[in-house]
Design an enzyme around this catalytic site. Structure first.
Site, mmCIF file in Angstrom:
data_model
loop_
_atom_site.group_PDB
_atom_site.id
_atom_site.type_symbol
_atom_site.label_atom_id
_atom_site.label_comp_id
_atom_site.label_asym_id
_atom_site.label_seq_id
_atom_site.Cartn_x
_atom_site.Cartn_y
_atom_site.Cartn_z
ATOM 1 C CG ASP A 147 -1.839 -1.178 1.276
ATOM 2 O OD1 ASP A 147 -2.449 -1.459 0.232
ATOM 3 O OD2 ASP A 147 -1.956 -1.825 2.328
ATOM 4 C CE1 TYR A 219 -4.172 -4.890 -4.854
ATOM 5 C CE2 TYR A 219 -3.653 -2.604 -5.315
ATOM 6 C CZ TYR A 219 -4.438 -3.545 -4.691
ATOM 7 O OH TYR A 219 -5.494 -3.144 -3.927
ATOM 8 C CD GLU A 220 3.945 -7.461 -12.569
ATOM 9 O OE1 GLU A 220 3.337 -8.522 -12.851
ATOM 10 O OE2 GLU A 220 5.172 -7.381 -12.516
#
Ligand SMILES: C[S@@+](CC[C@H](N)C(=O)[O-])C[C@H]1O[C@@H](n2cnc3c(N)ncnc32)[C@H](O)[C@@H]1O
Length: 238
Positions: A147, A219-220
């Site tokens: 995060d 997330y990538e």
């Protein structure tokens, strides 16, 4: 580039606890069954923190830990690719834990489908476990797309933090690897600034493409879809 007005020398110390268990939307019956029946078979017992290798089906040759596995794709891939390693995967977000568990066991077999012997889950703040692990007990640490907490006043919540370098350095054995990936420009600059101010990890230039042997993460994929440019650090404990 300076990441923000919260430079490492002025940022507040991290909170004792970054997170407790976090619940998103109400759990569906399948998710509840995964937490009630499957998670206990995979949970890393706190009582074994002093001898973490004992938590696995067979004592692993190496001990690895992932902080914030999200949906768990990276942790699942690592555990499958490296049966010789024991991976403790940490995540506070219950829906993420359920997402990983749902890929490990079929619907209806939550209580008895086999689970990977070299994967164990810690469903609380990873730092609470890191503090209890023995010195030099980890061979690899993974921090994939943490995060970013881009606002300066939230800098104390970032996992990469001047005060946490010592904690991470203590649990990694000399020569051990710490992988960090981030797509957030503020966090990228922050990591560079913090690494420049320490001597317990080597500080190579980050890669701009995911290095071989690094499984992709959710997330990538989102970052790449949205045209952000991740950086990938592979640090070594000196
Ligand atoms: C931005 S997401 C990235 C998830 C995953 N690594 C990926 O790349 O798809 C960061 C995750 O880290 C988890 N997290 C943050 N701090 C944590 C901590 N101290 N202990 C355990 N999990 C943490 C959050 O709940 C969140 O799911």
């Amino acid at each position: 580039m300076s990441p923000s007005s919260a430079t490492p020398s002025t940022v507040k110390p991290p909170a004792e606890r970054l997170y407790g268990r976090v619940r998103g939307h109400k759990l569906r019956p399948r998710q509840q069954a995964l937490l009630d029946l499957t998670l206990p078979r995979l949970a890393f017992p706190e009582a074994l923190a002093a001898d973490p290798a004992a938590a696995f089906a067979a004592r692993p040759a190496e001990l690895w830990l992932e902080v914030g596995f999200g949906g768990g794709e990276h942790a699942q891939a690592l555990a499958a690719m490296h049966p010789e390693a024991g991976l403790i995967a940490c995540e506070v977000f219950e829906n993420g834990v359920c997402s990983l568990l749902s890929r490990l066991v079929p619907d209806g077999a939550e209580a008895d489908a086999p689970v990977p012997g070299n994967l164990r889950l810690w469903t609380d703040d990873a730092r609470l476990l890191l503090r209890q692990l023995p010195d030099a007990s980890l061979d690899k640490l993974f921090l994939m797309f943490p995060d970013p907490w881009p606002k300066a006043r939230h800098a104390k919540r970032r996992f990469v933090h001047p005060e946490q370098i010592a904690l991470v350095a203590r649990v990694l054995r000399p020569g051990a690897e710490w992988r960090i990936a981030s797509d957030d420009p503020t966090y990228q600059a922050w990591v560079a600034e913090i690494l420049a101010a320490q001597q317990v990890f080597t500080t190579p230039e980050p890669a701009t493409e995911r290095p071989p042997g690094w499984p992709p993460t959710r997330y990538e994929a989102k970052a790449l879809r949205e045209q952000r440019r991740p950086l990938y650090w592979s640090l070594r404990r000196t």
